[in-house]
Design a protein around this motif. Structure first.
Motif, PDB file in Angstrom:
ATOM      1  N   THR A   1       0.926  33.004 -99.562  1.00  0.00           N
ATOM      2  CA  THR A   1       2.043  33.562 -98.807  1.00  0.00           C
ATOM      3  C   THR A   1       3.337  33.459 -99.594  1.00  0.00           C
ATOM      4  O   THR A   1       4.111  34.421 -99.689  1.00  0.00           O
ATOM      5  CB  THR A   1       2.196  32.802 -97.473  1.00  0.00           C
ATOM      6  N   ILE A   2       3.577  32.300-100.182  1.00  0.00           N
ATOM      7  CA  ILE A   2       4.819  32.087-100.928  1.00  0.00           C
ATOM      8  C   ILE A   2       4.864  32.975-102.160  1.00  0.00           C
ATOM      9  O   ILE A   2       5.913  33.542-102.490  1.00  0.00           O
ATOM     10  CB  ILE A   2       4.947  30.600-101.304  1.00  0.00           C
ATOM     11  N   VAL A   3       3.725  33.119-102.853  1.00  0.00           N
ATOM     12  CA  VAL A   3       3.687  33.984-104.038  1.00  0.00           C
ATOM     13  C   VAL A   3       4.053  35.422-103.670  1.00  0.00           C
ATOM     14  O   VAL A   3       4.874  36.061-104.321  1.00  0.00           O
ATOM     15  CB  VAL A   3       2.291  33.941-104.703  1.00  0.00           C
ATOM     16  N   GLY A   4       3.443  35.936-102.593  1.00  0.00           N
ATOM     17  CA  GLY A   4       3.728  37.307-102.175  1.00  0.00           C
ATOM     18  C   GLY A   4       5.139  37.476-101.666  1.00  0.00           C
ATOM     19  O   GLY A   4       5.835  38.438-102.017  1.00  0.00           O
ATOM     20  N   PHE A   5       5.589  36.539-100.833  1.00  0.00           N
ATOM     21  CA  PHE A   5       6.934  36.636-100.263  1.00  0.00           C
ATOM     22  C   PHE A   5       8.002  36.529-101.347  1.00  0.00           C
ATOM     23  O   PHE A   5       8.944  37.328-101.391  1.00  0.00           O
ATOM     24  CB  PHE A   5       7.139  35.541 -99.219  1.00  0.00           C
ATOM     25  N   MET A   6       7.864  35.540-102.239  1.00  0.00           N
ATOM     26  CA  MET A   6       8.859  35.357-103.291  1.00  0.00           C
ATOM     27  C   MET A   6       8.856  36.534-104.261  1.00  0.00           C
ATOM     28  O   MET A   6       9.913  36.969-104.727  1.00  0.00           O
ATOM     29  CB  MET A   6       8.591  34.054-104.040  1.00  0.00           C
TER      30      MET A   6
ATOM     31  N   GLU B   1       0.817  36.930-112.575  1.00  0.00           N
ATOM     32  CA  GLU B   1      -0.353  36.184-113.042  1.00  0.00           C
ATOM     33  C   GLU B   1      -1.009  35.431-111.888  1.00  0.00           C
ATOM     34  O   GLU B   1      -2.240  35.372-111.783  1.00  0.00           O
ATOM     35  CB  GLU B   1       0.062  35.208-114.146  1.00  0.00           C
ATOM     36  N   ALA B   2      -0.176  34.853-111.015  1.00  0.00           N
ATOM     37  CA  ALA B   2      -0.729  34.149-109.846  1.00  0.00           C
ATOM     38  C   ALA B   2      -1.427  35.127-108.915  1.00  0.00           C
ATOM     39  O   ALA B   2      -2.464  34.801-108.320  1.00  0.00           O
ATOM     40  CB  ALA B   2       0.391  33.421-109.102  1.00  0.00           C
ATOM     41  N   ALA B   3      -0.883  36.339-108.775  1.00  0.00           N
ATOM     42  CA  ALA B   3      -1.510  37.347-107.921  1.00  0.00           C
ATOM     43  C   ALA B   3      -2.882  37.752-108.468  1.00  0.00           C
ATOM     44  O   ALA B   3      -3.858  37.871-107.714  1.00  0.00           O
ATOM     45  CB  ALA B   3      -0.604  38.568-107.797  1.00  0.00           C
ATOM     46  N   PHE B   4      -2.976  37.950-109.787  1.00  0.00           N
ATOM     47  CA  PHE B   4      -4.269  38.282-110.392  1.00  0.00           C
ATOM     48  C   PHE B   4      -5.257  37.125-110.249  1.00  0.00           C
ATOM     49  O   PHE B   4      -6.459  37.340-110.065  1.00  0.00           O
ATOM     50  CB  PHE B   4      -4.089  38.637-111.872  1.00  0.00           C
ATOM     51  N   HIS B   5      -4.743  35.914-110.338  1.00  0.00           N
ATOM     52  CA  HIS B   5      -5.613  34.745-110.149  1.00  0.00           C
ATOM     53  C   HIS B   5      -6.169  34.705-108.728  1.00  0.00           C
ATOM     54  O   HIS B   5      -7.355  34.423-108.528  1.00  0.00           O
ATOM     55  CB  HIS B   5      -4.815  33.477-110.443  1.00  0.00           C
ATOM     56  N   LEU B   6      -5.318  35.017-107.751  1.00  0.00           N
ATOM     57  CA  LEU B   6      -5.776  35.071-106.365  1.00  0.00           C
ATOM     58  C   LEU B   6      -6.838  36.152-106.182  1.00  0.00           C
ATOM     59  O   LEU B   6      -7.826  35.954-105.474  1.00  0.00           O
ATOM     60  CB  LEU B   6      -4.598  35.341-105.426  1.00  0.00           C
ATOM     61  N   LEU B   7      -6.632  37.307-106.818  1.00  0.00           N
ATOM     62  CA  LEU B   7      -7.608  38.399-106.723  1.00  0.00           C
ATOM     63  C   LEU B   7      -8.955  37.967-107.283  1.00  0.00           C
ATOM     64  O   LEU B   7     -10.014  38.303-106.737  1.00  0.00           O
ATOM     65  CB  LEU B   7      -7.076  39.620-107.476  1.00  0.00           C
ATOM     66  N   LYS B   8      -8.910  37.191-108.347  1.00  0.00           N
ATOM     67  CA  LYS B   8     -10.148  36.757-108.993  1.00  0.00           C
ATOM     68  C   LYS B   8     -10.850  35.663-108.197  1.00  0.00           C
ATOM     69  O   LYS B   8     -12.075  35.647-108.101  1.00  0.00           O
ATOM     70  CB  LYS B   8      -9.817  36.248-110.406  1.00  0.00           C
ATOM     71  N   VAL B   9     -10.066  34.755-107.597  1.00  0.00           N
ATOM     72  CA  VAL B   9     -10.640  33.573-106.956  1.00  0.00           C
ATOM     73  C   VAL B   9     -10.911  33.785-105.474  1.00  0.00           C
ATOM     74  O   VAL B   9     -11.966  33.409-104.966  1.00  0.00           O
ATOM     75  CB  VAL B   9      -9.706  32.355-107.162  1.00  0.00           C
TER      76      VAL B   9
ATOM     77  N   LYS C   1     -10.280  36.725-102.469  1.00  0.00           N
ATOM     78  CA  LYS C   1      -9.800  38.053-102.073  1.00  0.00           C
ATOM     79  C   LYS C   1      -8.962  38.000-100.794  1.00  0.00           C
ATOM     80  O   LYS C   1      -8.011  38.772-100.639  1.00  0.00           O
ATOM     81  CB  LYS C   1     -11.002  38.990-101.857  1.00  0.00           C
ATOM     82  N   VAL C   2      -9.301  37.089 -99.879  1.00  0.00           N
ATOM     83  CA  VAL C   2      -8.536  36.993 -98.636  1.00  0.00           C
ATOM     84  C   VAL C   2      -7.123  36.511 -98.927  1.00  0.00           C
ATOM     85  O   VAL C   2      -6.141  37.052 -98.398  1.00  0.00           O
ATOM     86  CB  VAL C   2      -9.240  36.053 -97.631  1.00  0.00           C
ATOM     87  N   ASP C   3      -6.995  35.491 -99.781  1.00  0.00           N
ATOM     88  CA  ASP C   3      -5.671  35.018-100.175  1.00  0.00           C
ATOM     89  C   ASP C   3      -4.879  36.119-100.865  1.00  0.00           C
ATOM     90  O   ASP C   3      -3.660  36.235-100.683  1.00  0.00           O
ATOM     91  CB  ASP C   3      -5.801  33.806-101.103  1.00  0.00           C
ATOM     92  N   PHE C   4      -5.568  36.921-101.662  1.00  0.00           N
ATOM     93  CA  PHE C   4      -4.892  38.037-102.339  1.00  0.00           C
ATOM     94  C   PHE C   4      -4.353  39.035-101.321  1.00  0.00           C
ATOM     95  O   PHE C   4      -3.231  39.539-101.464  1.00  0.00           O
ATOM     96  CB  PHE C   4      -5.862  38.722-103.301  1.00  0.00           C
ATOM     97  N   CYS C   5      -5.136  39.325-100.292  1.00  0.00           N
ATOM     98  CA  CYS C   5      -4.674  40.249 -99.250  1.00  0.00           C
ATOM     99  C   CYS C   5      -3.459  39.687 -98.509  1.00  0.00           C
ATOM    100  O   CYS C   5      -2.528  40.412 -98.172  1.00  0.00           O
ATOM    101  CB  CYS C   5      -5.810  40.531 -98.263  1.00  0.00           C
ATOM    102  N   VAL C   6      -3.472  38.366 -98.247  1.00  0.00           N
ATOM    103  CA  VAL C   6      -2.314  37.722 -97.625  1.00  0.00           C
ATOM    104  C   VAL C   6      -1.088  37.870 -98.513  1.00  0.00           C
ATOM    105  O   VAL C   6       0.015  38.194 -98.053  1.00  0.00           O
ATOM    106  CB  VAL C   6      -2.617  36.234 -97.356  1.00  0.00           C
ATOM    107  N   CYS C   7      -1.282  37.638 -99.805  1.00  0.00           N
ATOM    108  CA  CYS C   7      -0.187  37.752-100.780  1.00  0.00           C
ATOM    109  C   CYS C   7       0.374  39.168-100.813  1.00  0.00           C
ATOM    110  O   CYS C   7       1.602  39.367-100.739  1.00  0.00           O
ATOM    111  CB  CYS C   7      -0.701  37.332-102.156  1.00  0.00           C
TER     112      CYS C   7
END
Length: 658
Positions: A195-200, A442-450, A452-458
């Motif tokens: 959430t913080i990665v996406g919001f920031m 880079e953190a967003a791509f890491h979330l996508l790799k690790v 997918k739900v966290d990536f969607c939240v981001c």
């Protein structure tokens, strides 16, 4: 069987080597106090006072609430030398950033300097972080500007706008201090990393877009923060772009980014990135002064008042209708500032291997913002960029904040006239360079790799900010985080477990292809507490697994299912709805001639099953310490039943059948 550790399953002769005991009874008051302590005092802050008596206990209490009293007595000259260098270094960054972020909040630039003087002094006394450098930050500044600007114009009603900014800061400080005093810091944890990665990232994008006004030299600009409105405002005024501002902006932005890249590649050159903003201000001011660029459309800061912070207590607004606006702004910006500050403090504490108390940090943030609101400051926290510079400069204690505050004080008393010719385009470049570092792709791509739900939240938080508003993005981010927590609770995982060959271990079959299922026995693992939110789902899922297993056995093994074992190792708690579900499951299985067994139930589960009499319905003999014990009992029963059937069908065979 009684309470012994060795017994026999009633009516079967199956020896049970280990029993699952029922926990000793505890009073409701003891249980309630224990749960309350774990919720609000997980760090046990009172343990340090247990062995102290009299005056020593009072000293320890003062040290707990004022960490400066803990490290100041052992402070050395070598520490001061390191803190002096770090403090001067972060002051060179704090001065231009403070002026820039104040403009971002539509506040007078001098407030950025005020906010880098009083709050750091308060934090040095109350804060527990050695590395956090206090000051204004971009995202809360943008939030203050956008939220207050919707109802009050900073240009038309500057006094009212200023008073609302101070009042919002006061409410933010009260909220932060209250969360710390009431030990409610866990509320901030609902803002997940994704959430913080996406919001920031979204907020940084919005801030960058807003700075195009300064880069292009535009005088009129939209007050909206969404992407469409900003782009429309920029391209509808192409004829008003000033090439002088564009050239200056691009030049200084390139310089700032180049120093940042060099500092990242060579750690010993960290000071280049730290000094670059102040260097840009000095060079930009000299360039404007010598070239008279002000007369050619390049906007400058103008006059900055000399002197220290004036008191603003009488300017706070505690009456409707504007108080509600200030309260809402203060609460939202306070939570964001708190989450950012604590995250930054914990990150650097981890690097140096020491601990910071989240609740004490909240009290420190709250106190410095309350004090700031009374001395003409607006919202402050611990920004990452300034704290990183402080860390890399070799700070030893929070004294570096005091050094920075003294440097800002000298600037306020003597040097503010020097900023008269500072071009606004340089401030925009400083903000742009700082914000580009917050877009953590880079953190967003890491979330996508690790995950997918966290990536969607981001991405949801990012889109909400960029295409809606900062407030919408924040709401989306929080709701997405809470929704994910609720989904984990409402839809817990249930998996089939199988035996790892040549061992007593039972693991997930979908993870361990070699794990073998036991004919006639279904072993299910439940990976979450059983609550009202998931009890119906779990009952349905258990019977779906049973039906699938029965179908598989009919097709492949020409046999039937007899036992269902539930591995309760991950079931840390169960409520009344879960207890009812267990009772209903037991009765439904009996109608299908299936026996229910429980393996490794925890303390709370055993206690509640016993108190509700469900343990008697399931049967004490069908509760086992491990899955292996439960499977052993089932296979023994199956073999015994098979032998008895053979005897009935074929008669005795001279004792050859065991």
């Amino acid at each position: 069987m009684g309470n012994t550790d060795v017994g026999y399953m009633a009516g079967t002769g199956v020896e049970m080597s280990r029993r699952v005991p029922i926990p000793p009874a505890r009073s409701f008051f003891d249980t309630f106090c224990s749960n309350l302590k774990e919720t609000f005092f997980p760090d046990d802050p009172f343990r340090q006072f247990k062995k102290e008596k009299g005056g020593r206990r009072a000293i320890r209490a003062l040290q707990y609430f004022f960490p400066i009293l803990e490290w100041a007595p052992s402070y050395t000259f070598s520490f001061f030398r390191a803190d002096l260098i770090a403090g001067i270094t972060i002051a060179s960054l704090a001065i231009p950033q403070g002026i820039s972020y104040a403009k971002l909040a539509n506040l007078p630039p001098i407030l950025g300097l005020y906010s880098s003087f009083v709050p750091p002094l308060v934090y040095a006394m109350l804060g527990s972080s050695k590395d956090l450098a206090v000051g204004t930050v971009a995202v809360p500044s943008l939030l203050i500007g956008s939220m207050l600007g919707k109802e009050v114009s900073a240009a038309k009603e500057p006094v009212l706008y200023l008073q609302l900014a101070f009042t919002a800061t006061f409410f933010a400080g009260v909220l932060q201090a209250s969360l710390g005093l009431l030990r409610l810091g866990f509320i901030v944890d609902f803002l997940s990393h994704a959430t913080i990665v996406g919001f920031m990232g979204g907020a940084a994008t919005v801030v960058c877009l807003q700075q195009l006004k300064g880069i292009m030299g535009l005088e009129h600009f939209t007050t909206s923060t969404d992407l469409i409105s900003v782009l429309r405002s920029i391209f509808s005024q192409v004829h008003q772009w000033k090439w002088e501002s564009v050239v200056l902006g691009c030049g200084f932005l390139s310089f700032l980014l180049a120093t940042r890249i060099l500092s990242k590649r060579r750690a010993k050159f960290f000071w280049l990135s730290a000094a670059a903003p102040l260097t840009s201000v000095v060079l930009g001011s000299l360039l404007v002064y010598l070239s008279h660029a002000e007369s050619h459309g390049v906007q400058v800061i103008g006059h900055l008042k000399k002197g220290l912070n004036p008191l603003s207590l009488t300017g706070l607004i505690f009456s409707p209708p504007h108080m509600i606006l200030a309260l809402k702004t203060g609460m939202i910006t306070g939570i964001i500032a708190l989450a950012e500050g604590i995250a930054v403090g914990r990150s650097f504490a981890m690097f140096k291997n020491y601990h910071i108390d989240g609740n004490k940090e909240m009290i420190a943030f709250g106190a410095m913002n309350i004090a700031g609101s009374l001395t003409s400051c607006y919202l402050t926290t611990g920004p990452f960029s300034r704290s990183a510079v402080n860390y890399n400069a070799g700070c030893k204690t929070a004294m570096s904040n005091v050094v920075m505050a003294v440097a800002v004080m000298i600037t306020l008393l003597l040097l503010t006239p020097l900023f008269h010719y500072t071009p606004l385009v340089v401030l925009s470049s400083i903000i742009l360079s700082a914000m580009l570092g917050l877009i953590d792709y880079e953190a967003a791509f890491h979330l996508l790799k690790v995950d997918k739900v966290d990536f969607c939240v981001c991405i949801g938080a990012f889109i909400g900010v960029v295409f809606g508003s900062v407030e919408i993005g924040l709401v989306v981010a929080v709701l997405a985080s809470i929704l994910r927590v609720l989904l984990f609770i409402a839809r817990p995982r249930t998996t089939i477990l199988g035996n790892i060959p040549n061992s007593m271990a039972y693991r997930r079959i979908d993870q361990y292809p070699g794990a073998q299922s036991i004919s006639g026995v279904l072993v299910l693992g439940i990976d979450a507490p059983i609550y009202f939110a998931n009890s119906n789902y779990l009952r349905e899922r258990i019977f779906r697994w049973i039906e699938e297993e029965e179908e598989r056995l009919r097709v492949n093994e020409k046999t039937s299912l007899h036992y269902v074992i539930l591995d309760m190792g991950a079931v840390t708690s169960i409520d009344t709805s879960g207890i009812s579900m267990m009772k209903e499951t037991k009765k439904a299985l009996e109608k299908r001639d299936l026996q229910l067994l429980l393996a490794n139930p925890g303390t709370e589960v055993m206690k509640k099953l016993n108190n509700s009499k469900v343990l008697e319905i399931i049967g004490h003999d069908w509760i086992f310490l491990t899955v292996a014990d439960a499977v052993g009992a089932c296979t023994f029963m199956l073999h015994t039943a098979k032998a008895e059937n053979l005897i009935r069908e074929n008669g005795p065979n001279d004792g050859n059948i065991v």
